[in-house]
Motif scaffolding. Structure first.
Motif, PDB file in Angstrom:
ATOM      1  N   MET A 145       2.511   0.322  12.159  1.00  0.00           N
ATOM      2  CA  MET A 145       3.589   0.313  13.158  1.00  0.00           C
ATOM      3  C   MET A 145       3.213  -0.568  14.341  1.00  0.00           C
ATOM      4  SD  MET A 145       4.768   4.336  13.060  1.00  0.00           S
ATOM      5  CE  MET A 145       5.980   4.094  14.366  1.00  0.00           C
ATOM      6  N   GLN A 146       1.943  -0.523  14.705  1.00  0.00           N
ATOM      7  CA  GLN A 146       1.471  -1.379  15.796  1.00  0.00           C
ATOM      8  C   GLN A 146       1.576  -2.854  15.391  1.00  0.00           C
ATOM      9  OE1 GLN A 146      -2.494  -0.467  17.147  1.00  0.00           O
ATOM     10  NE2 GLN A 146      -2.659  -2.337  18.379  1.00  0.00           N
ATOM     11  N   LEU A 147       1.209  -3.136  14.157  1.00  0.00           N
ATOM     12  CA  LEU A 147       1.309  -4.514  13.667  1.00  0.00           C
ATOM     13  C   LEU A 147       2.767  -4.960  13.627  1.00  0.00           C
ATOM     14  CD1 LEU A 147       0.152  -7.068  12.333  1.00  0.00           C
ATOM     15  CD2 LEU A 147       0.312  -5.883  10.128  1.00  0.00           C
ATOM     16  N   GLU A 148       3.622  -4.083  13.194  1.00  0.00           N
ATOM     17  CA  GLU A 148       5.050  -4.416  13.115  1.00  0.00           C
ATOM     18  C   GLU A 148       5.616  -4.739  14.480  1.00  0.00           C
ATOM     19  OE1 GLU A 148       8.880  -4.936  11.396  1.00  0.00           O
ATOM     20  OE2 GLU A 148       6.866  -4.845  10.506  1.00  0.00           O
ATOM     21  N   PRO A 186       0.811  -1.219   0.000  1.00  0.00           N
ATOM     22  CA  PRO A 186       0.000   0.000   0.000  1.00  0.00           C
ATOM     23  C   PRO A 186       0.845   1.270   0.000  1.00  0.00           C
ATOM     24  CG  PRO A 186      -0.050  -1.041   2.152  1.00  0.00           C
ATOM     25  CD  PRO A 186       0.626  -2.008   1.244  1.00  0.00           C
ATOM     26  N   ARG A 187       0.348   2.274  -0.676  1.00  0.00           N
ATOM     27  CA  ARG A 187       1.022   3.581  -0.742  1.00  0.00           C
ATOM     28  C   ARG A 187       0.077   4.656  -0.209  1.00  0.00           C
ATOM     29  NH1 ARG A 187       3.581   3.576  -6.889  1.00  0.00           N
ATOM     30  NH2 ARG A 187       4.903   1.707  -6.670  1.00  0.00           N
ATOM     31  N   ASN A 188       0.651   5.866  -0.062  1.00  0.00           N
ATOM     32  CA  ASN A 188      -0.143   7.045   0.326  1.00  0.00           C
ATOM     33  C   ASN A 188      -0.947   6.807   1.613  1.00  0.00           C
ATOM     34  OD1 ASN A 188       0.704   8.360  -2.115  1.00  0.00           O
ATOM     35  ND2 ASN A 188      -0.881   7.206  -3.206  1.00  0.00           N
ATOM     36  N   LEU A 189      -0.263   6.225   2.609  1.00  0.00           N
ATOM     37  CA  LEU A 189      -0.934   5.948   3.887  1.00  0.00           C
ATOM     38  C   LEU A 189      -1.176   7.238   4.660  1.00  0.00           C
ATOM     39  CD1 LEU A 189       1.174   2.846   5.019  1.00  0.00           C
ATOM     40  CD2 LEU A 189      -1.056   2.833   3.906  1.00  0.00           C
ATOM     41  N   ASN A 190      -2.341   7.318   5.300  1.00  0.00           N
ATOM     42  CA  ASN A 190      -2.569   8.465   6.176  1.00  0.00           C
ATOM     43  C   ASN A 190      -1.993   8.166   7.565  1.00  0.00           C
ATOM     44  OD1 ASN A 190      -4.434   6.842   7.605  1.00  0.00           O
ATOM     45  ND2 ASN A 190      -6.107   7.499   6.257  1.00  0.00           N
ATOM     46  N   LYS A 191      -2.115   9.107   8.471  1.00  0.00           N
ATOM     47  CA  LYS A 191      -1.499   8.982   9.799  1.00  0.00           C
ATOM     48  C   LYS A 191      -2.025   7.767  10.560  1.00  0.00           C
ATOM     49  CE  LYS A 191      -0.683  11.547  14.077  1.00  0.00           C
ATOM     50  NZ  LYS A 191      -0.928  12.822  14.821  1.00  0.00           N
TER      51      LYS A 191
END
Length: 390
Positions: free
Chosen positions: A366-369, A354-359
């Protein structure tokens, strides 16, 4: 023959062009000048016919060799025995001894190889009026990818030589008939003897009075000018079988030019040109295609819709599917020509990042990571283990 253009010039090529160059040039010009695509151009049909005629000769190795050596005379049916310079029915004539009678080499070859072994002058007596098969016609047919896979019926417009209706093919004006040539007695050849320092040389030459035809038409037919054949525009239905591939030639028996002296008709050779498809790529009888899936679909597993030549179907993507994974759909490929069964379809999974992610989306990733570890990434774990040992 003087009004015919050089075949290499017709295709925009130089002499010595490769087979691929001939094929590419023909396909480009055939599409550009096809009569169906140029209905407002009265010269399109003639250009298309000229292009097909040039391709028919230059794409055939034997015809091309004769054309390169003898020009148009080497491949025109009206020359020699219908095959250009394919045979020398006059043989080698004769070869004299030293001061003695001339020796006919035709007799020598007959004694070694049997009658007609080297085409003696005697065997030419019936050759002038013997049946000769008509020449083939070559055309191109542009079809879609799906038509090649499924098969299709097509109507093709061609120009071909047919029997003149006015004279019924004998070349003479109605009410008259051809006469046997008095010079060669219908043989089409005459024997010439010449005395040389080696003795008497004997050779068979084409009769100049009848131009090798064995007959003379004193009052030619006004429709065909004595040829006995005329060019006619015909529509031919061609059944393209399922599974045919780009570049293959479909032979339609007996739909070529009419033969000479009652000979069989030639064939219509249809070169198939298959247009590319936006989804599929063919390799033999197998079909390949790429299907994009999301990061979540690949990680969690999902059921996706996949196009096939039979329509869209559902395909299960296993949990943890990696990018570039190829899944097989058995018997969803192209029908095998003249055989039972079909090829397979291979679906390559393209995992789209996915691209162009919003905040908020970034925070979720990041939570998943942070929740993932080496157990979730086998390749990454293996890579860093090797790096530490290096």
């Amino acid at each position: 023959m003087a009004d015919k253009r050089d075949y290499y010039e017709v295709l925009g090529l130089k002499k010595g062009a490769s087979e691929d160059e001939i094929k590419k040039a023909y396909r480009k010009l055939a599409k550009q000048h096809h009569p169906d695509l140029n209905q407002n151009d009265p010269k399109a049909e003639e250009k298309f016919k000229e292009i097909n005629e040039a391709n028919d000769v230059l794409s055939d190795p034997s015809k091309r060799q004769r054309y390169d050596q003898f020009g148009h005379a080497g491949i025109d049916p009206s020359y020699g025995g219908g095959g250009g310079f394919g045979g020398f029915s006059g043989g080698f004539g004769g070869f004299g001894g030293f001061g003695g009678e001339g020796i006919d080499l035709g007799d020598i070859f007959d004694s070694i190889f049997g009658s007609g072994g080297m085409g003696s002058a005697r065997s030419s007596a019936g050759a002038a009026n013997s049946p000769r098969r008509g020449s083939d016609i070559a055309v191109g047919l542009d079809i879609s990818f799906m038509e090649a896979c499924k098969g299709v019926s097509h109507e093709i417009d061609i120009n071909r030589a047919e029997t003149c209706d006015t004279c019924n093919g004998n070349g003479a004006r109605p009410g008259t008939s051809p006469k046997t040539c008095p010079e060669c007695s219908g043989a089409g050849k005459v024997r010439i003897q010449q005395r040389t320092i080696l003795g008497t040389m004997s050779s068979a030459q084409t009769c100049t009075k009848c131009q090798g035809k064995g007959k003379i038409i004193e009052t030619p037919c006004t429709t065909c000018n004595g040829a006995g054949r005329v060019q006619k525009r015909k529509k031919v239905f061609v059944e393209v079988p399922a599974g045919i591939d780009d570049g293959q030639i479909l032979a339609v028996r007996g739909e070529g030019n009419i033969g000479v002296n009652g000979g069989a008709k030639g064939d219509l050779n249809v070169r198939i040109m298959v247009r590319k498809d936006p989804f599929f790529e063919r390799r033999g009888f197998d079909i390949h295609c790429d299907v994009p899936v999301s990061f979540a679909q690949a990680a969690l597993g999902s059921e996706i819709e996949v196009p096939t030549i039979d329509g869209n179907i559902k395909l299960s993507v296993p949990e943890g599917t990696q990018p570039e994974t190829v899944l097989r759909l058995r018997s969803k490929g192209v029908k095998r020509l003249q055989r039972e069964g079909r090829g397979d379809q291979f679906v390559r999974i393209i995992v789209e990042v996915p691209r162009n992610l919003n905040k908020k989306q970034k925070e979720l990733f990041m939570q998943l990571e942070s929740e993932l570890n080496d157990k979730n990434f086998e390749k990454r774990k293996s890579f860093f283990e090797k790096l530490r040992k290096k």
